[in-house]
Design an enzyme around this catalytic site. Sequence first.
Site, short mmCIF file in Angstrom:
data_model
loop_
_atom_site.label_atom_id
_atom_site.label_comp_id
_atom_site.label_asym_id
_atom_site.label_seq_id
_atom_site.Cartn_x
_atom_site.Cartn_y
_atom_site.Cartn_z
N GLU A 106 -28.59 -50.79 92.06
CA GLU A 106 -29.44 -50.23 93.12
C GLU A 106 -30.50 -49.31 92.51
O GLU A 106 -30.20 -48.58 91.56
CB GLU A 106 -28.59 -49.44 94.12
CG GLU A 106 -27.59 -50.30 94.87
CD GLU A 106 -26.81 -49.52 95.94
OE1 GLU A 106 -27.10 -48.33 96.17
OE2 GLU A 106 -25.90 -50.13 96.53
N GLU B 68 -32.78 -54.19 101.66
CA GLU B 68 -31.85 -53.84 102.74
C GLU B 68 -32.51 -52.88 103.73
O GLU B 68 -33.06 -51.84 103.32
CB GLU B 68 -30.57 -53.20 102.15
CG GLU B 68 -29.57 -52.81 103.23
CD GLU B 68 -28.16 -52.57 102.72
OE1 GLU B 68 -27.89 -52.82 101.52
OE2 GLU B 68 -27.33 -52.13 103.53
#
Length: 277
Positions: free
Chosen positions: A116, A183
């Site tokens: 991430e 996301e």
Amino acid sequence: MNKVTTTALAEMKRKGERITALTAYDAPTARLLDEAEVDVTLVGDSVANVKLGYANTIPVTVDEILHHVKAVRRGLSRSLLVADMPYLSYELDHREALRNAGRLIKEGGAEAVKVEGGIEVAPVVKELLRVNIPVMGHLGLTPQAVNRLGGFKVQGRRPQDAEKIVTDARILEGAGVFALVLECVPEDLAREVTRKLSIPTIGIGAGSSCDGQILVVDDLLGLGEAPPPRFVKRYADLRPVMLEALKNWTSDVRSSAFPGPDQSYPAKAPAARAKRP
Ligand code: KIV
């Protein structure tokens, strides 16, 4: 049914074919995903909250993820197996990142890892590629940053935040990620990133313009207790079905309706059936 590879995903984007991706945490689910011809299977750090009872993804460890990667590996043959790098397993030190990713690949049988973050993880992405570990990126709502983000909220709505996501996406592509999860970002931002990158984008709560879609498999199947996020479409509602079966079983045991003669062994084995000539 061809084995899905990182290069096959690039080819799918080139041809305009949509990529399907789901999470899995165990072998039987992995087998189902393969049978359904899901292209990418992610052992997400969502295993923390979905399966291990943690409140979020922060506490899960490399050992815990590895355990699930091994199980999924045993169930999978076609789908590309990606393992999430848990929080603080790749950010602090490149040697540690290589060791942790190496375990997920070498011991777990994953074919790629996911990290991430944006510009700050570009150097570690390059390091992982140096030892031939393919990396998937993840921008927008990055659950490992939940404490800094102040909750699970849509990201990139303000122009400066959207611009940062576009810049980070380009930097990650430049660093060598083979695909990028987006996301919880507005649909037009996901469209812009998808248009600007030559690698595939895989959306979750990012609208329909991404090159592929990913969901947590328990959300899709309706296995969770809490109502799922808005971006989830439930294709089944399995939790009530399971609960009813469990209640029926406990009731049958208490009333002695289970086990019946069909589930019990008589003292004398029944005569073997004659074989057909
Ligand atoms: O951990 C996870 O499950 C994920 C996604 C669903 C993208 O990162």
